[in-house]
Scaffold this motif. Structure first.
Motif, PDB file in Angstrom:
ATOM      1  N   LEU A 132      10.323   3.087  -9.840  1.00 29.67           N
ATOM      2  CA  LEU A 132       9.576   2.009 -10.493  1.00 29.67           C
ATOM      3  C   LEU A 132       8.286   1.705  -9.743  1.00 29.67           C
ATOM      4  CD1 LEU A 132       9.588   0.209 -12.974  1.00 29.67           C
ATOM      5  CD2 LEU A 132      10.661  -1.566 -11.584  1.00 29.67           C
ATOM      6  N   THR A 133       8.315   1.813  -8.420  1.00 30.97           N
ATOM      7  CA  THR A 133       7.088   1.620  -7.642  1.00 30.97           C
ATOM      8  C   THR A 133       6.074   2.694  -7.998  1.00 30.97           C
ATOM      9  OG1 THR A 133       8.320   0.588  -5.834  1.00 30.97           O
ATOM     10  CG2 THR A 133       6.134   1.442  -5.304  1.00 30.97           C
ATOM     11  N   ALA A 134       6.510   3.945  -8.090  1.00 29.66           N
ATOM     12  CA  ALA A 134       5.603   5.046  -8.460  1.00 29.66           C
ATOM     13  C   ALA A 134       5.065   4.861  -9.879  1.00 29.66           C
ATOM     14  CB  ALA A 134       6.327   6.386  -8.329  1.00 29.66           C
ATOM     15  N   ILE A 135       5.923   4.417 -10.794  1.00 28.13           N
ATOM     16  CA  ILE A 135       5.486   4.173 -12.172  1.00 28.13           C
ATOM     17  C   ILE A 135       4.440   3.067 -12.207  1.00 28.13           C
ATOM     18  CG2 ILE A 135       6.241   3.250 -14.418  1.00 28.13           C
ATOM     19  CD1 ILE A 135       8.932   4.788 -13.899  1.00 28.13           C
ATOM     20  N   SER A 136       4.683   1.984 -11.479  1.00 28.70           N
ATOM     21  CA  SER A 136       3.723   0.874 -11.485  1.00 28.70           C
ATOM     22  C   SER A 136       2.391   1.305 -10.887  1.00 28.70           C
ATOM     23  CB  SER A 136       4.286  -0.343 -10.751  1.00 28.70           C
ATOM     24  OG  SER A 136       4.410  -0.109  -9.377  1.00 28.70           O
TER      25      SER A 136
ATOM     26  N   HIS B 112       0.279   0.026   1.054  1.00 28.01           N
ATOM     27  CA  HIS B 112       0.335   1.497   1.061  1.00 28.01           C
ATOM     28  C   HIS B 112       1.037   2.055   2.281  1.00 28.01           C
ATOM     29  CE1 HIS B 112      -1.916   1.823  -2.606  1.00 28.01           C
ATOM     30  NE2 HIS B 112      -2.823   0.998  -2.110  1.00 28.01           N
ATOM     31  N   ASN B 113       1.894   1.268   2.916  1.00 25.92           N
ATOM     32  CA  ASN B 113       2.696   1.761   4.014  1.00 25.92           C
ATOM     33  C   ASN B 113       3.905   2.443   3.403  1.00 25.92           C
ATOM     34  OD1 ASN B 113       4.899   1.410   6.232  1.00 25.92           O
ATOM     35  ND2 ASN B 113       2.902   1.174   7.217  1.00 25.92           N
ATOM     36  N   GLN B 114       4.068   3.716   3.631  1.00 21.01           N
ATOM     37  CA  GLN B 114       5.150   4.457   2.984  1.00 21.01           C
ATOM     38  C   GLN B 114       6.457   4.248   3.744  1.00 21.01           C
ATOM     39  OE1 GLN B 114       4.255   8.390   1.748  1.00 21.01           O
ATOM     40  NE2 GLN B 114       2.143   7.879   1.230  1.00 21.01           N
ATOM     41  N   PHE B 115       7.480   3.831   2.993  1.00 17.94           N
ATOM     42  CA  PHE B 115       8.772   3.541   3.593  1.00 17.94           C
ATOM     43  C   PHE B 115       9.865   3.685   2.550  1.00 17.94           C
ATOM     44  CE2 PHE B 115       7.593  -0.343   1.560  1.00 17.94           C
ATOM     45  CZ  PHE B 115       8.771  -0.986   1.234  1.00 17.94           C
ATOM     46  N   ARG B 116      11.077   3.686   3.019  1.00 15.41           N
ATOM     47  CA  ARG B 116      12.247   3.629   2.146  1.00 15.41           C
ATOM     48  C   ARG B 116      13.293   2.794   2.853  1.00 15.41           C
ATOM     49  NH1 ARG B 116      16.253   7.625   3.214  1.00 15.41           N
ATOM     50  NH2 ARG B 116      15.631   8.989   4.915  1.00 15.41           N
ATOM     51  N   TYR B 117      14.324   2.375   2.139  1.00 15.23           N
ATOM     52  CA  TYR B 117      15.328   1.512   2.743  1.00 15.23           C
ATOM     53  C   TYR B 117      16.698   1.751   2.124  1.00 15.23           C
ATOM     54  CZ  TYR B 117      14.388  -1.481  -1.326  1.00 15.23           C
ATOM     55  OH  TYR B 117      14.200  -1.965  -2.592  1.00 15.23           O
TER      56      TYR B 117
ATOM     57  N   HIS C  51       9.687   8.065  -0.426  1.00 15.13           N
ATOM     58  CA  HIS C  51       9.122   6.863   0.193  1.00 15.13           C
ATOM     59  C   HIS C  51       8.368   6.050  -0.851  1.00 15.13           C
ATOM     60  CE1 HIS C  51       9.964   9.019   3.923  1.00 15.13           C
ATOM     61  NE2 HIS C  51       9.828   7.854   4.542  1.00 15.13           N
ATOM     62  N   LEU C  52       8.453   4.724  -0.744  1.00 12.52           N
ATOM     63  CA  LEU C  52       7.678   3.835  -1.596  1.00 12.52           C
ATOM     64  C   LEU C  52       6.258   3.778  -1.062  1.00 12.52           C
ATOM     65  CD1 LEU C  52      10.747   2.677  -1.546  1.00 12.52           C
ATOM     66  CD2 LEU C  52       9.724   0.756  -2.662  1.00 12.52           C
ATOM     67  N   ASN C  53       5.300   3.665  -1.965  1.00 11.25           N
ATOM     68  CA  ASN C  53       3.897   3.535  -1.586  1.00 11.25           C
ATOM     69  C   ASN C  53       3.313   2.433  -2.455  1.00 11.25           C
ATOM     70  OD1 ASN C  53       1.288   3.799  -0.713  1.00 11.25           O
ATOM     71  ND2 ASN C  53       0.940   5.778  -1.671  1.00 11.25           N
TER      72      ASN C  53
ATOM     73  N   ARG D 202      10.068   4.279   8.091  1.00  9.12           N
ATOM     74  CA  ARG D 202       8.627   4.259   7.846  1.00  9.12           C
ATOM     75  C   ARG D 202       8.069   5.643   8.098  1.00  9.12           C
ATOM     76  NH1 ARG D 202       5.517  -0.314  10.963  1.00  9.12           N
ATOM     77  NH2 ARG D 202       3.817   0.606   9.770  1.00  9.12           N
ATOM     78  N   GLU D 203       7.206   6.086   7.198  1.00  8.57           N
ATOM     79  CA  GLU D 203       6.536   7.372   7.364  1.00  8.57           C
ATOM     80  C   GLU D 203       5.775   7.345   8.688  1.00  8.57           C
ATOM     81  OE1 GLU D 203       4.494  10.769   4.943  1.00  8.57           O
ATOM     82  OE2 GLU D 203       6.348   9.691   4.614  1.00  8.57           O
TER      83      GLU D 203
END
Length: 183
Positions: A52-56, A163-168, A123-125, A143-144
């Motif tokens: 959803l983050t990538a879509i937005s 724009h800090n790339q991360f995942r959780y 990762h979310l961006n 965190r990337e």
């Protein structure tokens, strides 16, 4: 599928069409298959948080755009539990919009992560600055550019620039709740 999933599906499909993108073009931008995005737009599959983050980002709206279909409230500066919008993602995560409005300088979400839940493989961006406060359980962040994951526990917090790339993920067998703040 639930009404919430159908509402999200319609919001994504309508915004994509408004932006003049084909489903195939959007799939290329978010690096997902055409079939998967078709299922999301028809309410047959739930996207992950990363999806959803990538879509937005591909559609040039903040992720909070997808919460805008909430019910009118008597006080526009107060929100109560029965008045809040929830998005249910794949991978065992749900986000509840706790902010009374999306027109201010920040937005707040309460995330519920089931045991083993994650934001997805990628990762979310996100273009938003964001932070979180762990209300219950444990949240592991990657965190990337950082070699090791960080595990946050109850009352720990974090803050990430845009724009800090991360995942959780919640790597425990207990539910995790996190209050997120987006600016």
């Amino acid at each position: 599928m639930s009404d919430e999933v159908q509402t999200l599906a319609v919001l994504i499909r309508d915004l994509r069409k408004h932006r003049g993108l084909t489903l195939d073009e959007l799939a290329g931008k978010v690096k997902r298959s055409l079939g998967f995005l078709s299922q999301v737009e028809r309410g047959l599959s739930r996207p992950t948080v990363a999806d959803l983050t990538a879509i937005s980002e591909a559609l040039h709206v903040p992720t909070t755009y997808f919460y805008q279909a909430g019910q009118p409230r008597p006080l526009d500066w107060v929100t109560r539990p029965g008045e809040r919008r929830t998005i249910y993602y794949a991978e065992g995560i749900s986000d509840v919009l706790v902010s009374p409005t999306l027109n201010g300088g920040f937005s707040m979400l309460e995330s519920h992560l089931a045991p083993g839940a994650s934001s997805g493989e990628g990762h979310l961006n996100d273009s938003s600055e964001q932070g979180g406060f762990v209300l219950e359980g444990e949240l592991t962040l990657w965190r990337e550019g950082h070699a090791e994951a960080v595990t946050l526990r109850r009352n720990d917090s974090f803050q990430l620039p845009p724009h800090n790339q991360f995942r959780y993920a919640n790597l425990t067998d207990q539910t995790t709740r996190v209050l997120w703040v987006f600016r």
